[in-house]
Design an enzyme around this catalytic site. Structure first.
Site, PDB file in Angstrom:
ATOM      1  N   ALA A  52       3.800 -57.651   1.244  1.00 16.80           N
ATOM      2  CA  ALA A  52       5.047 -57.251   1.896  1.00 16.80           C
ATOM      3  C   ALA A  52       5.467 -58.219   2.991  1.00 16.80           C
ATOM      4  O   ALA A  52       6.664 -58.457   3.192  1.00 16.80           O
ATOM      5  CB  ALA A  52       4.898 -55.841   2.471  1.00 16.80           C
ATOM      6  N   CYS A  69       0.458 -24.248  22.235  1.00 19.13           N
ATOM      7  CA  CYS A  69       1.869 -24.621  22.159  1.00 19.13           C
ATOM      8  C   CYS A  69       2.508 -24.412  23.527  1.00 19.13           C
ATOM      9  O   CYS A  69       2.347 -23.354  24.141  1.00 19.13           O
ATOM     10  CB  CYS A  69       2.557 -23.749  21.114  1.00 19.13           C
ATOM     11  SG  CYS A  69       4.360 -23.838  21.147  1.00 19.13           S
ATOM     12  N   HIS A  77       7.709 -37.484   6.034  1.00 21.64           N
ATOM     13  CA  HIS A  77       6.400 -36.833   6.074  1.00 21.64           C
ATOM     14  C   HIS A  77       5.908 -36.581   7.501  1.00 21.64           C
ATOM     15  O   HIS A  77       4.726 -36.311   7.703  1.00 21.64           O
ATOM     16  CB  HIS A  77       5.372 -37.665   5.302  1.00 21.64           C
ATOM     17  CG  HIS A  77       5.603 -37.670   3.829  1.00 21.64           C
ATOM     18  ND1 HIS A  77       5.067 -38.615   2.975  1.00 21.64           N
ATOM     19  CD2 HIS A  77       6.329 -36.843   3.037  1.00 21.64           C
ATOM     20  CE1 HIS A  77       5.454 -38.364   1.735  1.00 21.64           C
ATOM     21  NE2 HIS A  77       6.225 -37.300   1.749  1.00 21.64           N
ATOM     22  N   CYS A  99       5.341 -20.794  15.944  1.00 19.87           N
ATOM     23  CA  CYS A  99       6.774 -20.694  16.257  1.00 19.87           C
ATOM     24  C   CYS A  99       7.595 -21.917  15.851  1.00 19.87           C
ATOM     25  O   CYS A  99       8.791 -21.968  16.109  1.00 19.87           O
ATOM     26  CB  CYS A  99       6.961 -20.425  17.747  1.00 19.87           C
ATOM     27  SG  CYS A  99       6.587 -21.846  18.818  1.00 19.87           S
TER      28      CYS A  99
END
Length: 233
Positions: free
Chosen positions: A220, A137, A110, A121
């Protein structure tokens, strides 16, 4: 004939980073709770209000930069280092906590918060700490910089590579993912179809829990290090 080298393919979701302070879609009071997904995580939302989207991801970028890898991230890096076969980490997360924990060659399906993408571009470059609609850019000079994030309605990155890894997996493990967003939600079925064993490690059973051969439930930072330790011994 040489025996097939074991390969573990691991998919991680927001649940593995939650204990590092990075909220999930469903957390109350977090960044996501303050915005509608269609406003900040779709191409249409960016076209309507690029300022809002940039402000949202600027805040996420700062938050992620300050976060530290937790014991689950570190355990997976140790697994990569010491497992005699191959360990491939695919993440739905856009933070870099796997890398901070020592993991290598992580596939970010992602995208990443640290990246910028030119909507004109397709040039990519490291994102500045703050981006704005006027950010240009460096390749095309177009004022069309956007976060290098895969938004809803866009195709995730590296799908052919991920599918190839799933076809070679001897074990597929999903960690901290709700199994509600495709195509990642289909990875367990793909791995099973190629003969892999499947394991879910999650705070609680996901919607696809019955598609996994085995499970480990709990935080976790506890379940992942315990599983890695058992696997390596």
């Amino acid at each position: 004939m040489q025996a097939k080298r074991e390969k573990i393919v691991i998919l991680t979701g927001a649940g593995i980073s939650a204990e590092s302070g990075l909220g999930t879609f469903r957390d109350e009071g977090g960044l996501w709770a303050q915005h509608a997904i269609e406003d900040v995580a779709t191409p249409e939302g960016f076209a309507r209000n690029p300022r809002l989207v940039h402000d949202f991801y600027n805040a996420r970028r700062i938050q992620a930069a300050e976060a530290k890898a937790n014991k689950a991230h570190q355990a997976l890096a140790q697994l990569q280092e010491h497992f005699p076969g191959e360990v491939v980490i695919v993440t739905q997360n856009v933070d870099s906590l796997h890398e901070k924990g020592g993991a290598r060659n992580v596939i970010h399906m992602h995208g990443v918060l640290e990246g910028a993408l030119c909507a004109t571009c397709d040039h990519r470059w490291p994102a500045p700490d703050e981006m704005e609609p006027e950010t240009t850019c460096p390749h095309s000079s177009a004022p069309s910089a956007r976060p290098d994030i895969v938004w809803f309605g866009e195709i995730p990155y590296a799908m052919e590579e991920i599918e190839a890894h799933l076809s070679e997996a001897s074990l597929f493990v999903a960690i901290g993912t709700s199994a509600q967003v495709y195509p990642a939600a289909g990875f367990v079925e793909a791995a099973r179809s190629f003969g892999a064993e499947t394991l879910e490690i999650n705070l609680e059973p996901s919607d696809l829990a019955n598609r996994f051969h085995s499970h480990r439930f709990g935080p976790a930072t506890e379940t992942v290090p315990e599983w890695v330790a058992a696997l390596l011994t």
